[in-house]
Design a protein around this motif. Structure first.
Motif: not given
Length: 291
Positions: A165, A219, A223-226, A266-267, A270-273
């Protein structure tokens, strides 16, 4: 020893030499137009050598003259989309080549080196360089770090200390941007980078078109990685009419779309869902252990 490493400082404009003036006189360029003409020529060289290098190498292509003239006239032109199209096409040609190490494709790979240096520290930082533009931090002779095969594999396999990020547009609070025709240029550029589209580049007689799916690397935008989606239509060729339609779609202004930029906090966890983590554990195969 004198090198060509960038200093980050733009020197004062020097007057034209007699030899330079003779070129304009021989071409019949009046004195009032010489500075603009000189700038157009420089920008054409920059477009061909730096932004859009292509076969045959070391050639100034007439197709760049109009864009160079528009840039010299102060027009805003989105170069990031055709540059990225050139990079995608070049990388695709390398991985599809029977012998990737011998692939002779020409594309602006220096942007790739800059990205690798920024995220994976593959280059030493050049001394006495301004913070912007970022690429100058990693330019110059002798800047690349050496990695043996094992170290290079671990660099991408383990990703130790990588902050995906670091270049994201984030602040202490969430911020909503609406493409309503009243945005500042920086926000407009950011929305273009977030928009799924087809990257386009008209180079020589070739129409280059490549799919662009920023949700696959969320990322890097903060944003969070989905779980990444799949393309409904994955094509790499089209008609000129379709090509123009995709270009206009990728840079469309005042579309009414919006984007919510996450806050810096926000990270923190965790940076992933959770869905992505579960999906990744089921599909990941270590490429460095394959026969």
């Amino acid at each position: 020893m004198r090198t060509q490493n960038p200093s980050g400082v733009i020197p004062p404009v020097r007057p034209m030499s007699i030899r330079e003036k003779e070129v304009f006189i021989n071409l019949g360029v009046d004195e009032a137009s010489r500075d603009t003409t000189y700038l157009v020529v420089f920008l054409a060289c920059w477009l061909c050598k730096f932004a859009f290098p292509a076969h045959p190498g070391n050639m100034i292509r007439p197709g760049t003259f109009k864009v160079a003239s528009m840039l010299a006239d102060g027009c805003n032109i989105c170069l990031s989309i055709p540059v990225l199209a050139s990079i995608y096409r070049g990388l695709n040609e390398i991985i599809s080549s029977p012998v990737p190490g011998s692939c002779s494709v020409i594309f602006p790979i220096h942007y790739v080196f800059g990205w690798l240096s920024e995220y994976f520290r593959t280059n030493f930082t050049a001394p006495n360089i301004n913070y912007w533009p970022r690429m100058t931090l990693y330019a110059g002779e002798g800047g690349a770090r050496f990695f043996d095969d094992f170290e290079a594999q671990n660099l991408f396999k383990l990703c130790k200390g990588i902050n995906l990020t670091r270049m994201a547009k984030r602040s202490s609070k969430q911020r909503l941007i609406v493409n309503n025709g009243e945005m500042i240029k920086a926000d407009s550029d950011t929305l273009i980078s977030l928009r799924s589209c087809y990257l386009t580049l008209h180079q020589n007689d070739c129409l280059i078109i490549e799919p662009y799916n920023p949700q696959r690397f969320s990322r890097q935008f903060g944003y969070h990685q989905d779980i990444p989606g799949k393309l409904k239509n994955d094509f790499r060729s089209c008609t000129l009419k379709e090509f123009l339609k995709h270009w206009k779609s990728s840079v469309h202004y005042s579309s009414g779309c919006d984007a919510l930029f996450p806050s810096t906090s926000s990270h923190q966890k965790s940076s992933v869902t959770k869905a992505y983590a579960k999906w990744w554990s089921s599909v990941y195969i270590d490429p460095f252990t394959q026969e």
